[in-house]
Design an enzyme around this catalytic site. Structure first.
Site, PDB file in Angstrom:
ATOM      1  N   LYS A   1       0.851  -1.197   0.000  1.00 47.91           N
ATOM      2  CA  LYS A   1       0.000   0.000   0.000  1.00 47.91           C
ATOM      3  C   LYS A   1       0.886   1.247   0.000  1.00 47.91           C
ATOM      4  O   LYS A   1       1.697   1.455   0.895  1.00 47.91           O
ATOM      5  CB  LYS A   1      -0.912  -0.006   1.234  1.00 47.91           C
ATOM      6  CG  LYS A   1      -1.715   1.288   1.422  1.00 47.91           C
ATOM      7  CD  LYS A   1      -2.639   1.217   2.653  1.00 47.91           C
ATOM      8  CE  LYS A   1      -3.299   2.566   2.926  1.00 47.91           C
ATOM      9  NZ  LYS A   1      -4.166   2.562   4.132  1.00 47.91           N
TER      10      LYS A   1
ATOM     11  N   ASP B   1     -12.224   7.161   3.784  1.00 47.00           N
ATOM     12  CA  ASP B   1     -11.024   6.890   4.579  1.00 47.00           C
ATOM     13  C   ASP B   1     -10.635   5.411   4.526  1.00 47.00           C
ATOM     14  O   ASP B   1      -9.549   5.034   4.952  1.00 47.00           O
ATOM     15  CB  ASP B   1     -11.255   7.343   6.025  1.00 47.00           C
ATOM     16  CG  ASP B   1      -9.963   7.484   6.802  1.00 47.00           C
ATOM     17  OD1 ASP B   1      -8.874   7.444   6.165  1.00 47.00           O
ATOM     18  OD2 ASP B   1     -10.028   7.640   8.031  1.00 47.00           O
TER      19      ASP B   1
ATOM     20  N   ARG C   1      -7.865  -0.345   0.879  1.00 42.40           N
ATOM     21  CA  ARG C   1      -8.439  -1.511   0.202  1.00 42.40           C
ATOM     22  C   ARG C   1      -8.857  -1.170  -1.223  1.00 42.40           C
ATOM     23  O   ARG C   1      -8.862  -2.024  -2.099  1.00 42.40           O
ATOM     24  CB  ARG C   1      -9.607  -2.069   1.029  1.00 42.40           C
ATOM     25  CG  ARG C   1     -10.716  -1.077   1.263  1.00 42.40           C
ATOM     26  CD  ARG C   1     -11.630  -1.470   2.409  1.00 42.40           C
ATOM     27  NE  ARG C   1     -11.092  -1.076   3.716  1.00 42.40           N
ATOM     28  CZ  ARG C   1     -11.710  -1.286   4.874  1.00 42.40           C
ATOM     29  NH1 ARG C   1     -12.878  -1.914   4.904  1.00 42.40           N
ATOM     30  NH2 ARG C   1     -11.167  -0.882   6.006  1.00 42.40           N
TER      31      ARG C   1
ATOM     32  N   GLU D   1      -9.532   3.803   2.139  1.00 40.30           N
ATOM     33  CA  GLU D   1      -8.994   3.929   0.782  1.00 40.30           C
ATOM     34  C   GLU D   1      -7.953   2.868   0.440  1.00 40.30           C
ATOM     35  O   GLU D   1      -7.751   2.560  -0.727  1.00 40.30           O
ATOM     36  CB  GLU D   1      -8.412   5.333   0.588  1.00 40.30           C
ATOM     37  CG  GLU D   1      -6.955   5.521   1.038  1.00 40.30           C
ATOM     38  CD  GLU D   1      -6.733   5.315   2.527  1.00 40.30           C
ATOM     39  OE1 GLU D   1      -7.706   5.419   3.289  1.00 40.30           O
ATOM     40  OE2 GLU D   1      -5.586   5.036   2.931  1.00 40.30           O
TER      41      GLU D   1
ATOM     42  N   LYS E   1     -10.119  12.852   8.412  1.00 39.54           N
ATOM     43  CA  LYS E   1      -9.669  12.420   9.736  1.00 39.54           C
ATOM     44  C   LYS E   1      -9.586  13.616  10.674  1.00 39.54           C
ATOM     45  O   LYS E   1      -9.386  14.743  10.225  1.00 39.54           O
ATOM     46  CB  LYS E   1      -8.262  11.810   9.624  1.00 39.54           C
ATOM     47  CG  LYS E   1      -8.189  10.462   8.938  1.00 39.54           C
ATOM     48  CD  LYS E   1      -6.758   9.947   8.913  1.00 39.54           C
ATOM     49  CE  LYS E   1      -6.656   8.613   8.210  1.00 39.54           C
ATOM     50  NZ  LYS E   1      -7.316   7.515   8.939  1.00 39.54           N
TER      51      LYS E   1
ATOM     52  N   ASP F   1      -2.596  10.142   3.864  1.00 38.89           N
ATOM     53  CA  ASP F   1      -4.000   9.771   4.023  1.00 38.89           C
ATOM     54  C   ASP F   1      -4.714  10.781   4.928  1.00 38.89           C
ATOM     55  O   ASP F   1      -4.662  10.689   6.149  1.00 38.89           O
ATOM     56  CB  ASP F   1      -4.092   8.358   4.621  1.00 38.89           C
ATOM     57  CG  ASP F   1      -5.530   7.891   4.790  1.00 38.89           C
ATOM     58  OD1 ASP F   1      -6.439   8.555   4.241  1.00 38.89           O
ATOM     59  OD2 ASP F   1      -5.734   6.843   5.447  1.00 38.89           O
TER      60      ASP F   1
HETATM   61  N1  BES Z   1      -4.330   4.365   6.971  1.00 34.65           N
HETATM   62  C1  BES Z   1      -5.499   4.121   7.719  1.00 34.65           C
HETATM   63  C2  BES Z   1      -5.275   3.060   8.798  1.00 34.65           C
HETATM   64  C3  BES Z   1      -4.550   3.521  10.031  1.00 34.65           C
HETATM   65  C4  BES Z   1      -5.168   4.363  10.939  1.00 34.65           C
HETATM   66  C5  BES Z   1      -3.315   3.041  10.306  1.00 34.65           C
HETATM   67  C6  BES Z   1      -4.502   4.741  12.080  1.00 34.65           C
HETATM   68  C7  BES Z   1      -2.651   3.388  11.464  1.00 34.65           C
HETATM   69  C8  BES Z   1      -3.245   4.257  12.345  1.00 34.65           C
HETATM   70  C9  BES Z   1      -6.615   3.620   6.816  1.00 34.65           C
HETATM   71  O1  BES Z   1      -6.627   4.121   5.544  1.00 34.65           O
HETATM   72  C10 BES Z   1      -7.883   4.022   7.467  1.00 34.65           C
HETATM   73  O2  BES Z   1      -8.128   5.195   7.559  1.00 34.65           O
HETATM   74  N2  BES Z   1      -8.681   3.046   7.904  1.00 34.65           N
HETATM   75  C11 BES Z   1      -9.902   3.319   8.564  1.00 34.65           C
HETATM   76  C12 BES Z   1     -10.928   2.360   8.051  1.00 34.65           C
HETATM   77  C13 BES Z   1     -12.336   2.692   8.495  1.00 34.65           C
HETATM   78  C14 BES Z   1     -12.805   3.955   7.833  1.00 34.65           C
HETATM   79  C15 BES Z   1     -13.224   1.544   8.152  1.00 34.65           C
HETATM   80  C16 BES Z   1      -9.673   3.139  10.050  1.00 34.65           C
HETATM   81  O3  BES Z   1      -8.957   2.216  10.445  1.00 34.65           O
HETATM   82  O4  BES Z   1     -10.166   3.943  10.825  1.00 34.65           O
HETATM   83 ZN    ZN Z   2      -4.827   4.716   4.772  1.00 33.05          ZN
HETATM   84 MN    MN Z   3      -7.699   5.969   5.430  1.00 36.69          MN
END
Ligand code: BES
Ligand code: ZN
Ligand code: MN
Length: 515
Positions: free
Chosen positions: A253, A335, A339, A337, A265, A258
């Site tokens: 990835k 968010d 996947r 993204e 966020k 992000d």
């Molecule tokens: N890059 C983030 C995952 C992440 C968040 C890694 C915090 C490390 C610390 C990913 O893109 C994301 O935002 N995932 C969301 C998914 C949700 C919207 C279903 C998450 O984990 O909050």
């Molecule tokens: Zn991410």
């Molecule tokens: Mn994200």
């Protein structure tokens, strides 16, 4: 940083010139007549030193020793893990000093020192790494060379070479992970991949927006569309075996920042989302190690890379996008993204008829909650692949933990408006993310590593860890020992993991609006 391995007895190491001599002292250290052993004996007896992992005792210009500084460091039970703590502490203490050349002696440890030797090399490289790239006055690291002194260099040569290769890969992964998002754009990441292609056995192809559109990667493109930065799709190839041998494909990835997109966020700690390309960085690092170690296998590295930004043109919640597989996806949260870019890379991976595909992603905050910073999350419907990765993680001290993929977890991904939604409920977030990916990985043995908790450290020691380069290299070296099927002979239908068969087969058509 230079690493060297040399046979040096306990008596000989005392006569070796260097700026600092680090002696690892285990709880059961031998009592011998040589000068250093005698010093250790005295220090222990006086209670001035304890051989607990990481405890230090330093001496300067000791008569009879060729080194300027002697550093005794406790190595506990002498295991690889405690040796790692010991070397981290000792080199950490020397980091700001004038020391240029260090000898780390394993001569006081008992038994097989292969594990401790690897641990010492990796810990030394880790301790010495300093981020410099965006400092206006970079301070070049003084420490230039580490010599590992062992009772029998030949017996540990292979582990030593392996860990030096891994250390170079880890350093590259850390460096790119650490670079700020404006200094590590998709285009700059592609540049790093092109640099790697100068090394033996490696080649690279970089696709831009036009080529990616032509491939039909509608899901990947949708994430990129809110950013001024152009997307890149990086295809790395390492050829160490015959052309016909099925490769292992690594997918990383590469979200260079992000923000969450329109599902933005919160501001607190959002800076850490520069690390959202650590999966990509681990693929780059692994290729760096492959170039060093030249194992006999073929490996492909795929990196979909873009920013996730809010914008007038950005992807919106409720948008339905069409992935390269033909499956349509309802974006309920922009968010989620990772996947969305990985699914198209997983479909692209099919063309290599791979023996296995492993994706590596900072995918979910839920994985941080589940496993913290100790173990990466491992998801796989293939028993053999799961076991190989999990064993590799343990061996490399870069561990992961198997998570479930029951079909019941896919329930929440149902959509009224597309084939699948990009999020499910809050429960088991790392598992539902993996279930989403699994729908696109039905054509080969597949595993997913969620490194959201392990790829970087927060707080005062904020920085990339270079994980899971160690795990990946260990796994790949293991694969080089087992013959790969020929690409032409790869039986597609048999390779499909059981659970993934339940996912709808991928219709390769565009979705058109009903008349
Ligand atoms: N890059 C983030 C995952 C992440 C968040 C890694 C915090 C490390 C610390 C990913 O893109 C994301 O935002 N995932 C969301 C998914 C949700 C919207 C279903 C998450 O984990 O909050
Ligand atoms: Zn991410
Ligand atoms: Mn994200």
């Amino acid at each position: 940083m230079d690493f060297e391995l040399k046979t040096l007895s306990r008596a000989r190491v005392a006569a070796e010139k260097c700026d600092a001599l680090v002696v690892l002292v285990p709880e059961q250290s031998p009592t011998e007549a040589d000068l250093i052993s005698a010093l250790i004996g005295h220090a222990l007896k006086q209670g001035d030193f304890e051989p607990k992992p990481g405890r230090l005792l330093q001496a300067y210009r000791t008569p009879g020793l060729a080194t300027s500084r002697l550093v005794l460091v406790g190595a506990g039970d002498g295991s690889a893990k405690q040796v790692r703590s010991a070397v981290t502490a000792a080199l950490g203490a020397l980091k700001g000093s004038n020391v240029r050349r260090v000898i780390v002696s394993l001569g006081w440890l008992a038994g097989d020192v292969n594990g401790p030797a690897s641990a010492a090399v990796l810990a030394a490289a880790d301790a010495v790494y300093t981020y410099q790239f965006t400092k206006s006055k970079p301070v070049p690291a003084k420490l230039q060379a580490v010599l590992l002194a062992v009772p029998d260099a030949q017996a540990v040569r292979a582990s030593f070479d392996k860990s030096v290769g891994v250390a170079r890969g880890v350093a590259l992964a850390k460096e790119w992970g650490n670079r700020p998002a404006n200094h590590a754009t998709p285009t700059l990441l592609a540049g790093a991949a092109k640099e790697l292609a100068k090394l033996r056995g490696i080649s690279v192809q970089v696709l831009g927006p036009k080529e990616v559109a032509k491939l039909g990667m509608g899901s990947f493109m949708a994430v990129a569309q809110g950013s001024e930065e152009q997307l890149r799709f990086i295809v790395l190839s390492y050829k160490g075996a015959a052309r016909g041998q099925a490769p292992v494909v690594l997918v990383g990835k590469g979200i260079t920042f992000d923000t969450g997109g329109i599902s933005i966020k919160p501001a607190g700690e959002m800076d850490e989302m520069k690390f959202d390309m650590c999966g990509a960085a681990s693929v780059l690092g692994t290729f760096r190690a492959l170039a060093e170690l030249q194992p006999a296998l073929n490996v492909v590295g795929l990196i979909p890379s873009c920013e996730n930004m809010p914008d007038g043109r950005a992807l919106k919640p409720s948008d339905v996008v069409t992935s390269m597989s033909g499956q349509t996806i309802e974006v309920l949260n922009t968010d989620a993204e990772g996947r969305l870019i990985l699914c198209d890379a997983l479909t692209y991976a099919e063309r290599f008829k791979p023996r296995a595909v492993v994706d590596i992603a900072t995918l979910t905050g839920a994985c941080v909650i589940a496993l913290g910073a100790v173990r990466s999350g491992l998801f796989s419907s293939d028993e053999g692949l799961a076991q190989a990765l999990s064993a590799a993680g343990d061996a490399a001290m870069d561990p992961c933990w198997r998570m479930p993929l029951d079909e019941d977890y896919a329930e929440g991904l149902k959509s009224n408006f597309a084939d699948v939604a990009n999020i499910a409920g809050r429960a088991a977030g790392s598992v539902t993310a993996a279930k989403f990916l699994q729908r696109f990985a039905g054509q080969y043995p597949w595993a997913h590593l969620d490194i959201a908790g392990t790829a970087w450290k927060s707080g005062a020691a904020k920085g990339a860890t270079g994980r899971p380069v160690g795990l990946l290299v260990e796994y790949l070296l293991g694969q080089a020992q087992t013959p790969a099927p020929l690409v032409s002979a790869a039986p597609k239908a048999e390779k499909a993991p059981k659970a993934a068969k339940k996912a709808p087969s991928a219709p390769r058509k565009r979705v058109t609006r009903p008349a």
